[in-house]
Design a protein around this motif. Structure first.
Motif, mmCIF file in Angstrom:
data_model
loop_
_atom_site.group_PDB
_atom_site.id
_atom_site.type_symbol
_atom_site.label_atom_id
_atom_site.label_comp_id
_atom_site.label_asym_id
_atom_site.label_seq_id
_atom_site.Cartn_x
_atom_site.Cartn_y
_atom_site.Cartn_z
ATOM 1 N N GLY A 102 0.820 -1.218 0.000
ATOM 2 C CA GLY A 102 0.000 0.000 0.000
ATOM 3 C C GLY A 102 0.848 1.259 0.000
ATOM 4 N N LEU A 103 1.886 1.282 0.836
ATOM 5 C CA LEU A 103 2.770 2.451 0.887
ATOM 6 C C LEU A 103 3.516 2.629 -0.432
ATOM 7 N N MET A 104 4.017 1.540 -0.987
ATOM 8 C CA MET A 104 4.769 1.630 -2.249
ATOM 9 C C MET A 104 3.855 2.093 -3.389
ATOM 10 N N ALA A 105 2.608 1.640 -3.395
ATOM 11 C CA ALA A 105 1.666 2.080 -4.430
ATOM 12 C C ALA A 105 1.387 3.573 -4.311
ATOM 13 N N LYS A 106 1.216 4.060 -3.079
ATOM 14 C CA LYS A 106 0.960 5.489 -2.870
ATOM 15 C C LYS A 106 2.192 6.333 -3.181
ATOM 16 N N ALA A 107 3.385 5.808 -2.885
ATOM 17 C CA ALA A 107 4.622 6.560 -3.108
ATOM 18 C C ALA A 107 4.975 6.628 -4.592
ATOM 19 N N LYS A 108 4.421 5.730 -5.379
ATOM 20 C CA LYS A 108 4.706 5.620 -6.817
ATOM 21 C C LYS A 108 6.210 5.463 -7.021
ATOM 22 N N ASP A 109 6.861 6.419 -7.679
ATOM 23 C CA ASP A 109 8.293 6.265 -7.945
ATOM 24 C C ASP A 109 9.175 7.041 -6.963
ATOM 25 N N ALA A 110 8.586 7.543 -5.873
ATOM 26 C CA ALA A 110 9.376 8.196 -4.823
ATOM 27 C C ALA A 110 9.943 7.112 -3.893
ATOM 28 N N LYS A 111 11.056 7.407 -3.269
ATOM 29 C CA LYS A 111 11.688 6.467 -2.338
ATOM 30 C C LYS A 111 11.110 6.680 -0.942
ATOM 31 N N ILE A 112 10.724 5.594 -0.283
ATOM 32 C CA ILE A 112 10.246 5.673 1.103
ATOM 33 C C ILE A 112 11.466 5.608 2.008
ATOM 34 N N VAL A 113 11.689 6.684 2.792
ATOM 35 C CA VAL A 113 12.895 6.757 3.614
ATOM 36 C C VAL A 113 12.632 6.503 5.100
ATOM 37 N N LYS A 114 11.373 6.556 5.511
ATOM 38 C CA LYS A 114 11.035 6.332 6.917
ATOM 39 C C LYS A 114 9.549 5.995 6.995
ATOM 40 N N VAL A 115 9.200 5.071 7.876
ATOM 41 C CA VAL A 115 7.792 4.721 8.100
ATOM 42 C C VAL A 115 7.503 4.838 9.587
ATOM 43 N N GLU A 116 6.350 5.415 9.905
ATOM 44 C CA GLU A 116 5.901 5.524 11.287
ATOM 45 C C GLU A 116 4.496 4.959 11.412
ATOM 46 N N SER A 117 4.250 4.284 12.522
ATOM 47 C CA SER A 117 2.878 3.900 12.850
ATOM 48 C C SER A 117 2.247 5.111 13.517
ATOM 49 N N LEU A 118 0.971 5.310 13.292
ATOM 50 C CA LEU A 118 0.238 6.433 13.872
ATOM 51 C C LEU A 118 -0.895 5.872 14.714
ATOM 52 N N THR A 119 -0.781 6.075 16.024
ATOM 53 C CA THR A 119 -1.772 5.583 16.970
ATOM 54 C C THR A 119 -2.470 6.783 17.596
ATOM 55 N N LYS A 120 -3.804 6.772 17.565
ATOM 56 C CA LYS A 120 -4.585 7.849 18.179
ATOM 57 C C LYS A 120 -5.485 7.261 19.254
ATOM 58 N N ARG A 121 -5.366 7.820 20.449
ATOM 59 C CA ARG A 121 -6.145 7.378 21.605
ATOM 60 C C ARG A 121 -6.089 5.860 21.785
ATOM 61 N N GLY A 122 -4.873 5.310 21.610
ATOM 62 C CA GLY A 122 -4.639 3.896 21.842
ATOM 63 C C GLY A 122 -4.975 2.972 20.689
ATOM 64 N N LYS A 123 -5.407 3.513 19.542
ATOM 65 C CA LYS A 123 -5.797 2.671 18.405
ATOM 66 C C LYS A 123 -4.916 2.984 17.197
ATOM 67 N N LEU A 124 -4.313 1.944 16.607
ATOM 68 C CA LEU A 124 -3.520 2.110 15.394
ATOM 69 C C LEU A 124 -4.456 2.553 14.274
ATOM 70 N N VAL A 125 -4.190 3.727 13.683
ATOM 71 C CA VAL A 125 -5.085 4.257 12.651
ATOM 72 C C VAL A 125 -4.433 4.337 11.279
ATOM 73 N N ALA A 126 -3.095 4.350 11.220
ATOM 74 C CA ALA A 126 -2.444 4.499 9.919
ATOM 75 C C ALA A 126 -0.956 4.212 10.020
ATOM 76 N N TYR A 127 -0.364 4.025 8.839
ATOM 77 C CA TYR A 127 1.084 4.030 8.675
ATOM 78 C C TYR A 127 1.397 5.181 7.748
ATOM 79 N N GLU A 128 2.455 5.912 8.083
ATOM 80 C CA GLU A 128 2.830 7.092 7.303
ATOM 81 C C GLU A 128 4.262 6.914 6.806
ATOM 82 N N GLY A 129 4.441 7.045 5.511
ATOM 83 C CA GLY A 129 5.763 6.934 4.925
ATOM 84 C C GLY A 129 6.276 8.288 4.491
#
Length: 153
Positions: A102-129
């Protein structure tokens, strides 16, 4: 002419005031007691890199930037001491196949240099690259299952 100048000056002053409050560095001593207590509890064993404050959606929030076991972990705490958000660096090779895809598809031809999990109020809601393509830096997000999100988190 005077009718145009006053609204323009007020609009500019408002813009400057909003900008001036973006990510203001502060010290631990400047944290409200409830925020400081949460920060101390949540950063046990971590190296604190710094403290920030800003207005988000009309409310003051505090951010604690940390390093834990060699990776970043940033905390957002509301003024009443509630831990509202955690962004934690995740090695790309530890992500599920669906999140990687999913991240690679969204990044297209850009390089992913860092990924973070995003948790809000104790619930994992997303991964951000964090992405880089030439001199352009960007971000892409997917849900916990690697699927596109209906809105940015």
């Amino acid at each position: 002419m005077k009718k145009l100048v006053v609204p323009t000056v007020l609009m500019l002053a408002s813009s400057v005031a909003c900008y001036a409050d973006a990510d203001k560095k502060i010290t631990e001593a400047q944290l409200p007691a409830a925020v400081r207590a949460t920060a101390q509890r949540e950063t046990s064993g971590a190296m604190v890199k710094g403290y920030l404050t800003e207005i988000e959606r009309g409310a003051r929030v505090y951010e604690v930037e940390t390093m834990v076991s060699g990776h970043s972990r940033d905390l957002q705490i509301s003024a009443d001491g509630t831990l509202t958000e955690v962004e934690e660096e995740v090695p790309f090779d530890r992500l599920s196949a669906s999140v990687k895809a999913g991240l690679m598809a969204k990044a297209k031809d850009a390089k992913i240099v860092k990924v973070e999990s995003l948790t809000k109020r104790g619930k994992l809601v997303a991964y951000e690259g964090s992405t880089v393509k030439g001199s352009h830096h960007g971000e892409v997000q997917v849900g916990p299952d690697g699927q596109p999100l209906s809105h940015e988190e």
